[in-house]
Design a protein around this motif. Structure first.
Motif, short mmCIF file in Angstrom:
data_model
loop_
_atom_site.label_atom_id
_atom_site.label_comp_id
_atom_site.label_asym_id
_atom_site.label_seq_id
_atom_site.Cartn_x
_atom_site.Cartn_y
_atom_site.Cartn_z
N ASP A 1 -0.51 9.94 -13.79
CA ASP A 1 -0.69 11.05 -14.72
C ASP A 1 -0.11 12.36 -14.18
OD1 ASP A 1 -1.93 9.24 -16.35
OD2 ASP A 1 -3.98 9.95 -15.93
N ASP A 2 -0.03 12.47 -12.85
CA ASP A 2 0.52 13.70 -12.27
C ASP A 2 2.04 13.64 -12.10
OD1 ASP A 2 0.82 11.95 -10.18
OD2 ASP A 2 -0.47 13.03 -8.77
N GLY A 3 2.65 12.53 -12.54
CA GLY A 3 4.10 12.40 -12.46
C GLY A 3 4.62 11.71 -11.22
N ASP A 4 3.74 11.38 -10.28
CA ASP A 4 4.15 10.67 -9.07
C ASP A 4 4.13 9.16 -9.33
OD1 ASP A 4 4.39 13.10 -7.82
OD2 ASP A 4 2.42 13.00 -6.84
N VAL A 5 4.60 8.39 -8.35
CA VAL A 5 4.72 6.94 -8.51
C VAL A 5 3.81 6.22 -7.51
CG1 VAL A 5 6.26 4.96 -8.20
CG2 VAL A 5 7.04 6.96 -9.47
N PHE A 6 3.14 5.19 -8.01
CA PHE A 6 2.33 4.31 -7.16
C PHE A 6 2.85 2.89 -7.35
CE2 PHE A 6 -1.17 1.35 -6.45
CZ PHE A 6 -1.68 1.78 -5.24
N MET A 7 3.07 2.18 -6.23
CA MET A 7 3.50 0.78 -6.29
C MET A 7 2.63 -0.06 -5.37
SD MET A 7 7.69 0.98 -6.54
CE MET A 7 8.01 2.60 -5.83
N THR A 8 2.42 -1.28 -5.79
CA THR A 8 1.60 -2.20 -5.00
C THR A 8 2.15 -3.61 -5.11
OG1 THR A 8 -0.63 -3.11 -4.70
CG2 THR A 8 -0.01 -2.47 -6.94
N CYS A 9 2.13 -4.35 -4.01
CA CYS A 9 2.53 -5.75 -3.98
C CYS A 9 1.43 -6.57 -3.32
CB CYS A 9 3.83 -5.94 -3.20
SG CYS A 9 5.31 -5.34 -4.03
N ASN A 10 1.17 -7.74 -3.89
CA ASN A 10 0.19 -8.66 -3.32
C ASN A 10 0.87 -9.95 -2.90
OD1 ASN A 10 -1.72 -7.05 -5.53
ND2 ASN A 10 -2.67 -7.43 -3.55
N TYR A 11 0.38 -10.52 -1.80
CA TYR A 11 1.03 -11.67 -1.17
C TYR A 11 0.02 -12.80 -0.95
CZ TYR A 11 4.14 -7.80 0.06
OH TYR A 11 4.95 -6.69 0.02
N ASP A 12 0.50 -14.03 -1.15
CA ASP A 12 -0.35 -15.20 -0.94
C ASP A 12 0.51 -16.34 -0.39
OD1 ASP A 12 -2.91 -16.68 -1.34
OD2 ASP A 12 -1.67 -17.84 -2.73
N PRO A 13 0.04 -17.02 0.65
CA PRO A 13 -1.14 -16.71 1.45
C PRO A 13 -0.99 -15.38 2.20
CG PRO A 13 -0.41 -18.98 1.80
CD PRO A 13 0.68 -18.28 1.06
N VAL A 14 -2.12 -14.79 2.52
CA VAL A 14 -2.14 -13.52 3.22
C VAL A 14 -1.54 -13.68 4.62
CG1 VAL A 14 -4.47 -13.93 4.11
CG2 VAL A 14 -3.63 -11.59 3.89
N GLY A 15 -0.91 -12.63 5.11
CA GLY A 15 -0.34 -12.64 6.46
C GLY A 15 -1.10 -11.71 7.39
N ASN A 16 -0.43 -11.35 8.48
CA ASN A 16 -0.97 -10.41 9.46
C ASN A 16 -2.27 -10.88 10.11
OD1 ASN A 16 1.18 -8.68 9.10
ND2 ASN A 16 0.10 -7.30 7.71
N TYR A 17 -2.29 -12.17 10.48
CA TYR A 17 -3.44 -12.67 11.23
C TYR A 17 -3.36 -12.19 12.68
CZ TYR A 17 -4.94 -15.75 7.47
OH TYR A 17 -5.41 -16.24 6.28
N GLU A 18 -4.46 -11.69 13.17
CA GLU A 18 -4.49 -11.16 14.53
C GLU A 18 -4.13 -12.25 15.54
OE1 GLU A 18 -7.53 -8.68 17.51
OE2 GLU A 18 -8.17 -9.27 15.48
N GLY A 19 -3.23 -11.90 16.45
CA GLY A 19 -2.83 -12.84 17.49
C GLY A 19 -1.69 -13.77 17.10
N GLU A 20 -1.26 -13.74 15.83
CA GLU A 20 -0.16 -14.59 15.37
C GLU A 20 1.08 -13.75 15.12
OE1 GLU A 20 -0.96 -17.24 12.17
OE2 GLU A 20 -3.01 -17.66 12.83
N ARG A 21 2.23 -14.33 15.40
CA ARG A 21 3.49 -13.66 15.13
C ARG A 21 3.93 -13.94 13.70
NH1 ARG A 21 3.80 -14.46 20.64
NH2 ARG A 21 4.71 -12.70 21.81
N PRO A 22 4.66 -13.01 13.09
CA PRO A 22 5.04 -13.18 11.69
C PRO A 22 6.08 -14.25 11.45
CG PRO A 22 6.04 -11.19 12.59
CD PRO A 22 5.08 -11.69 13.62
N TYR A 23 6.93 -14.54 12.46
CA TYR A 23 7.98 -15.54 12.30
C TYR A 23 8.29 -16.18 13.64
CZ TYR A 23 10.46 -11.24 13.60
OH TYR A 23 10.84 -10.07 14.21
#
Length: 204
Positions: free
Chosen positions: A182-204
């Motif tokens: 409403d104030d003219g700015d932009v909001f964006m959001t993305c959702n991912y499944d299965p969720v990532g960023n598990y503590e102690g695990e590398r992304p790739y």
């Protein structure tokens, strides 16, 4: 793995197979990874035209904005030889719901309480109404410079979790939304499944 993803995944394999001139016989996920890696190796670097075509096939009936979200994510993943994400209508619906909640105030706020994430989620805010999905994904992907694979950590005082979620090896589906507040700015959001960023695990 749901039937929608299996169907889209087969379409992706079919397209990749034509590019590599190989058999389209159904293969295991590990074999599919090898095929995609082979393609990237042959190309020396990700071929944006091919990734765009693949992304469109993995985003059936999508609006241009959705294809842009998916395409930009898959470019980032291709640089790490990760399989492309598939657009998920349920995740998109959820993202659109949360974006609608933020439309009145454009507050940079996650849809889940802290430490209560059921899905992966990246959010973005931009002053003014011209910000695009490409801008959001670029901002998240630029965090790569703050991520150290050897120690699996971010540079002190910096964020890199948006980037690691994008390239997370087991994430397969995505849904995003963009809203002009409403104030003219932009909001964006993305959702991912299965969720990532598990503590102690590398992304790739």
């Amino acid at each position: 793995m749901n039937s929608h993803f299996l169907f889209c995944f087969f379409v992706f394999l079919t397209f990749t197979a034509k590019t590599l001139s190989i058999s389209t016989t159904p293969v295991s996920p590990s074999s599919a990874t090898q095929l995609y890696n082979q393609y990237l190796t042959q190309q020396k670097k990700p071929n944006n035209e091919t990734i765009y075509k693949v992304s469109k096939q993995l985003c059936w009936g999508c609006m241009a904005e959705s294809v842009e979200f998916l395409f930009r994510h898959n470019i980032v993943r291709a640089y790490k030889w990760e399989l492309p994400l598939t657009w998920d209508l349920q995740l998109e619906q959820y993202a659109r719901w949360w974006a609608s909640q933020r439309k009145p105030d454009c507050k940079v706020e996650h849809s889940f309480p802290e430490n209560g994430f059921k899905l992966g989620e990246n959010i973005y805010w931009g002053s003014g109404s011209d910000w695009t999905p490409s801008d959001a994904v670029k901002a998240w992907a630029d965090e790569e410079k703050y991520y150290t694979y050897l120690t699996n950590s971010c540079v002190s005082g910096q964020m890199c979790g948006h980037y690691t979620q994008i390239v997370w090896k087991s994430t397969r589906r995505i849904g995003c939304a963009r809203v002009v507040c409403d104030d003219g700015d932009v909001f964006m959001t993305c959702n991912y499944d299965p969720v990532g960023n598990y503590e102690g695990e590398r992304p790739y």
